[in-house]
Design an enzyme around this catalytic site. Structure first.
Site, PDB file in Angstrom:
ATOM      1  N   GLU A 115       0.834   3.884   1.827  1.00  0.00           N
ATOM      2  CA  GLU A 115       1.238   4.316   3.165  1.00  0.00           C
ATOM      3  C   GLU A 115       2.372   3.463   3.717  1.00  0.00           C
ATOM      4  OE1 GLU A 115      -3.381   4.708   3.110  1.00  0.00           O
ATOM      5  OE2 GLU A 115      -1.840   3.493   2.125  1.00  0.00           O
TER       6      GLU A 115
ATOM      7  N   HIS B 147       0.851  -1.184   0.000  1.00  0.00           N
ATOM      8  CA  HIS B 147       0.000   0.000   0.000  1.00  0.00           C
ATOM      9  C   HIS B 147       0.893   1.242   0.000  1.00  0.00           C
ATOM     10  CE1 HIS B 147      -4.012  -1.742   1.652  1.00  0.00           C
ATOM     11  NE2 HIS B 147      -3.368  -2.652   0.939  1.00  0.00           N
TER      12      HIS B 147
ATOM     13  N   CYS C 175      -6.656   2.216   5.290  1.00  0.00           N
ATOM     14  CA  CYS C 175      -7.349   0.992   5.707  1.00  0.00           C
ATOM     15  C   CYS C 175      -6.895   0.611   7.117  1.00  0.00           C
ATOM     16  CB  CYS C 175      -7.022  -0.142   4.727  1.00  0.00           C
ATOM     17  SG  CYS C 175      -5.296  -0.708   4.832  1.00  0.00           S
TER      18      CYS C 175
END
Length: 168
Positions: free
Chosen positions: A55, A53, A83
């Site tokens: 992040e 991801h 998430c």
């Protein structure tokens, strides 16, 4: 233009990089002392990894840059609400602040479904700013998924035509 808008534009650039390679267009940057120290964009398909991801990629780079897993004094700018995995990583990294472009009502864990970033049960809470460059962040995602639906429909049609031509 505010600093939040300036850095969110940099995160949007990262999201566009993801879209250019067929990844879901989510991007982020991490800022310390007024300077970008790390960037990330989704690369799950290319890395064949659930962990790739935007992040997580940026947190890893920022930690290596600072030589510490603690990202105290840092701010993350991310185009889509994190998430549960990314929200947990943000709490664990001790990042001070997250600036979110648009919310994710289906999977967001910084206020939509729940708010992992500010749970008082954890030993660290993250300050959150919502809605910076929201329309642009939302449009990138909407456009990507609209194009994806068209591509999937076209691929399905081509498969059906191929099957029909093979079985007269």
């Amino acid at each position: 233009m505010t600093n939040d808008e300036k850095f969110m534009k940099k995160a949007i650039h990262q999201a566009k990089r993801a879209a250019a390679i067929g990844e879901i267009p989510i991007g982020c940057v991490i800022v310390s002392g007024g300077k970008i120290i790390a960037r990330g964009f989704n690369r799950r398909l290319h890395k064949h990894s659930t962990l790739a991801h935007a992040e997580i990629e940026a947190i890893d780079r920022a930690s290596r840059k600072l030589g510490d897993w603690r990202l105290e004094g840092c701010t993350m700018y991310v185009t889509l609400e994190p998430c549960q995995m990314c929200s947990g990583a943000l709490v664990q990294s001790r990042i001070d602040r997250v600036v979110i472009g648009t919310m994710n009502p289906k999977a967001g864990c910084a206020g939509s479904l729940l708010n992992i970033l500010q749970m008082p049960q954890f030993n660290h809470q993250v300050e959150i700013t919502y809605g910076v460059c929201e329309k642009e962040c939302s449009a990138i995602l909407s456009d990507f998924f609209a194009d994806l639906r068209i591509r999937v429909k076209e691929e399905k049609k081509l498969r059906q035509e191929k099957i029909s031509s093979e079985n007269p």
